[in-house]
Motif scaffolding. Structure first.
Motif, PDB file in Angstrom:
ATOM      1  N   VAL A 196       3.944   9.361 -10.129  1.00  0.00           N
ATOM      2  CA  VAL A 196       3.396   9.255 -11.486  1.00  0.00           C
ATOM      3  C   VAL A 196       2.362  10.360 -11.728  1.00  0.00           C
ATOM      4  O   VAL A 196       2.344  10.981 -12.797  1.00  0.00           O
ATOM      5  CB  VAL A 196       2.804   7.852 -11.734  1.00  0.00           C
ATOM      6  N   LEU A 197       1.523  10.615 -10.742  1.00  0.00           N
ATOM      7  CA  LEU A 197       0.547  11.700 -10.874  1.00  0.00           C
ATOM      8  C   LEU A 197       1.254  13.043 -11.020  1.00  0.00           C
ATOM      9  O   LEU A 197       0.822  13.895 -11.801  1.00  0.00           O
ATOM     10  CB  LEU A 197      -0.387  11.705  -9.665  1.00  0.00           C
ATOM     11  N   GLY A 198       2.348  13.220 -10.312  1.00  0.00           N
ATOM     12  CA  GLY A 198       3.148  14.438 -10.455  1.00  0.00           C
ATOM     13  C   GLY A 198       3.692  14.595 -11.864  1.00  0.00           C
ATOM     14  O   GLY A 198       3.661  15.691 -12.437  1.00  0.00           O
ATOM     15  N   ILE A 199       4.182  13.502 -12.430  1.00  0.00           N
ATOM     16  CA  ILE A 199       4.686  13.541 -13.809  1.00  0.00           C
ATOM     17  C   ILE A 199       3.557  13.948 -14.759  1.00  0.00           C
ATOM     18  O   ILE A 199       3.736  14.805 -15.628  1.00  0.00           O
ATOM     19  CB  ILE A 199       5.279  12.176 -14.223  1.00  0.00           C
ATOM     20  N   VAL A 200       2.402  13.339 -14.590  1.00  0.00           N
ATOM     21  CA  VAL A 200       1.258  13.656 -15.452  1.00  0.00           C
ATOM     22  C   VAL A 200       0.868  15.124 -15.308  1.00  0.00           C
ATOM     23  O   VAL A 200       0.594  15.807 -16.305  1.00  0.00           O
ATOM     24  CB  VAL A 200       0.063  12.726 -15.135  1.00  0.00           C
ATOM     25  N   LEU A 201       0.841  15.635 -14.088  1.00  0.00           N
ATOM     26  CA  LEU A 201       0.465  17.036 -13.868  1.00  0.00           C
ATOM     27  C   LEU A 201       1.468  17.997 -14.489  1.00  0.00           C
ATOM     28  O   LEU A 201       1.093  19.046 -15.016  1.00  0.00           O
ATOM     29  CB  LEU A 201       0.306  17.315 -12.373  1.00  0.00           C
ATOM     30  N   VAL A 202       2.759  17.653 -14.432  1.00  0.00           N
ATOM     31  CA  VAL A 202       3.771  18.501 -15.069  1.00  0.00           C
ATOM     32  C   VAL A 202       3.559  18.504 -16.576  1.00  0.00           C
ATOM     33  O   VAL A 202       3.550  19.558 -17.215  1.00  0.00           O
ATOM     34  CB  VAL A 202       5.199  18.036 -14.707  1.00  0.00           C
ATOM     35  N   TRP A 203       3.369  17.335 -17.164  1.00  0.00           N
ATOM     36  CA  TRP A 203       3.218  17.235 -18.616  1.00  0.00           C
ATOM     37  C   TRP A 203       1.888  17.830 -19.095  1.00  0.00           C
ATOM     38  O   TRP A 203       1.790  18.290 -20.224  1.00  0.00           O
ATOM     39  CB  TRP A 203       3.362  15.783 -19.065  1.00  0.00           C
ATOM     40  N   ALA A 204       0.870  17.817 -18.228  1.00  0.00           N
ATOM     41  CA  ALA A 204      -0.438  18.362 -18.610  1.00  0.00           C
ATOM     42  C   ALA A 204      -0.583  19.825 -18.194  1.00  0.00           C
ATOM     43  O   ALA A 204      -1.671  20.378 -18.284  1.00  0.00           O
ATOM     44  CB  ALA A 204      -1.547  17.525 -17.977  1.00  0.00           C
ATOM     45  N   ASP A 205       0.507  20.431 -17.723  1.00  0.00           N
ATOM     46  CA  ASP A 205       0.490  21.824 -17.257  1.00  0.00           C
ATOM     47  C   ASP A 205      -0.560  22.046 -16.178  1.00  0.00           C
ATOM     48  O   ASP A 205      -1.392  22.941 -16.270  1.00  0.00           O
ATOM     49  CB  ASP A 205       0.267  22.798 -18.426  1.00  0.00           C
ATOM     50  N   GLY A 206      -0.496  21.224 -15.123  1.00  0.00           N
ATOM     51  CA  GLY A 206      -1.420  21.372 -14.004  1.00  0.00           C
ATOM     52  C   GLY A 206      -1.306  22.756 -13.376  1.00  0.00           C
ATOM     53  O   GLY A 206      -0.223  23.336 -13.303  1.00  0.00           O
TER      54      GLY A 206
ATOM     55  N   ALA B 189       0.828  -1.207   0.000  1.00  0.00           N
ATOM     56  CA  ALA B 189       0.000   0.000   0.000  1.00  0.00           C
ATOM     57  C   ALA B 189       0.865   1.260   0.000  1.00  0.00           C
ATOM     58  O   ALA B 189       0.621   2.194  -0.778  1.00  0.00           O
ATOM     59  CB  ALA B 189      -0.939  -0.007   1.206  1.00  0.00           C
ATOM     60  N   VAL B 190       1.871   1.292   0.858  1.00  0.00           N
ATOM     61  CA  VAL B 190       2.759   2.461   0.919  1.00  0.00           C
ATOM     62  C   VAL B 190       3.502   2.629  -0.401  1.00  0.00           C
ATOM     63  O   VAL B 190       3.612   3.749  -0.930  1.00  0.00           O
ATOM     64  CB  VAL B 190       3.747   2.343   2.104  1.00  0.00           C
ATOM     65  N   THR B 191       3.985   1.534  -0.959  1.00  0.00           N
ATOM     66  CA  THR B 191       4.680   1.592  -2.246  1.00  0.00           C
ATOM     67  C   THR B 191       3.748   2.124  -3.331  1.00  0.00           C
ATOM     68  O   THR B 191       4.134   2.990  -4.122  1.00  0.00           O
ATOM     69  CB  THR B 191       5.217   0.206  -2.646  1.00  0.00           C
ATOM     70  N   GLY B 192       2.531   1.634  -3.349  1.00  0.00           N
ATOM     71  CA  GLY B 192       1.560   2.088  -4.344  1.00  0.00           C
ATOM     72  C   GLY B 192       1.240   3.569  -4.214  1.00  0.00           C
ATOM     73  O   GLY B 192       1.128   4.283  -5.219  1.00  0.00           O
ATOM     74  N   ILE B 193       1.120   4.048  -2.982  1.00  0.00           N
ATOM     75  CA  ILE B 193       0.830   5.462  -2.752  1.00  0.00           C
ATOM     76  C   ILE B 193       2.004   6.327  -3.204  1.00  0.00           C
ATOM     77  O   ILE B 193       1.823   7.338  -3.900  1.00  0.00           O
ATOM     78  CB  ILE B 193       0.482   5.712  -1.275  1.00  0.00           C
ATOM     79  N   VAL B 194       3.218   5.933  -2.827  1.00  0.00           N
ATOM     80  CA  VAL B 194       4.410   6.708  -3.202  1.00  0.00           C
ATOM     81  C   VAL B 194       4.573   6.751  -4.716  1.00  0.00           C
ATOM     82  O   VAL B 194       4.745   7.826  -5.308  1.00  0.00           O
ATOM     83  CB  VAL B 194       5.673   6.133  -2.520  1.00  0.00           C
ATOM     84  N   VAL B 195       4.508   5.598  -5.354  1.00  0.00           N
ATOM     85  CA  VAL B 195       4.657   5.541  -6.811  1.00  0.00           C
ATOM     86  C   VAL B 195       3.511   6.296  -7.482  1.00  0.00           C
ATOM     87  O   VAL B 195       3.717   7.016  -8.463  1.00  0.00           O
ATOM     88  CB  VAL B 195       4.749   4.081  -7.300  1.00  0.00           C
ATOM     89  N   GLY B 196       2.306   6.175  -6.942  1.00  0.00           N
ATOM     90  CA  GLY B 196       1.157   6.881  -7.500  1.00  0.00           C
ATOM     91  C   GLY B 196       1.315   8.391  -7.443  1.00  0.00           C
ATOM     92  O   GLY B 196       0.996   9.096  -8.401  1.00  0.00           O
ATOM     93  N   ILE B 197       1.823   8.912  -6.329  1.00  0.00           N
ATOM     94  CA  ILE B 197       2.046  10.352  -6.201  1.00  0.00           C
ATOM     95  C   ILE B 197       3.077  10.818  -7.221  1.00  0.00           C
ATOM     96  O   ILE B 197       2.902  11.853  -7.872  1.00  0.00           O
ATOM     97  CB  ILE B 197       2.490  10.713  -4.767  1.00  0.00           C
TER      98      ILE B 197
END
Length: 103
Positions: A31-41, A21-29
């Motif tokens: 990956v979501l950060g990468i997506v937000l940077v690329w999508a100009d969040g 669960a902790v690994t999934g949360i860390v990796v998810g944050i």
């Protein structure tokens, strides 16, 4: 010898579940950060700002490992590598906690 799904569920270790669960949360944050940077969040949004700050903090040891001219590409490479490393370490720890051979 193959292990059935039912046998795997019976042998589920709560420590392994927490590690996963902790690994999934860390990796998810990350990956979501990468997506937000690329999508100009929008950094003006509190949630976007929190996710990007958390992802940046989690990936601190990996900053500037790759330095392409494009800042977004640098985020993709550095943060992507961080996500892979966190996932590999989490998987290894879960496997050790499960009591199986590491190799």
């Amino acid at each position: 010898m193959t292990v059935t799904w039912r046998e795997r569920m019976v042998r589920r270790n709560p420590i392994t579940s927490v590690i996963n669960a902790v690994t999934g949360i860390v990796v998810g944050i990350i990956v979501l950060g990468i997506v937000l940077v690329w999508a100009d969040g929008n950094r003006g949004n509190a949630l976007v700002d929190w996710i990007l700050d958390a992802a940046s903090w989690l990936t601190t040891p990996f900053h500037d490992m790759f330095t392409p001219d494009d800042a977004e590409l640098a985020i993709l490479f550095n943060w992507g590598l961080a996500a892979l490393v966190y996932w590999a370490i989490g998987s290894l720890l879960a496997r050790v906690a499960r009591g199986r051979d590491v190799v």
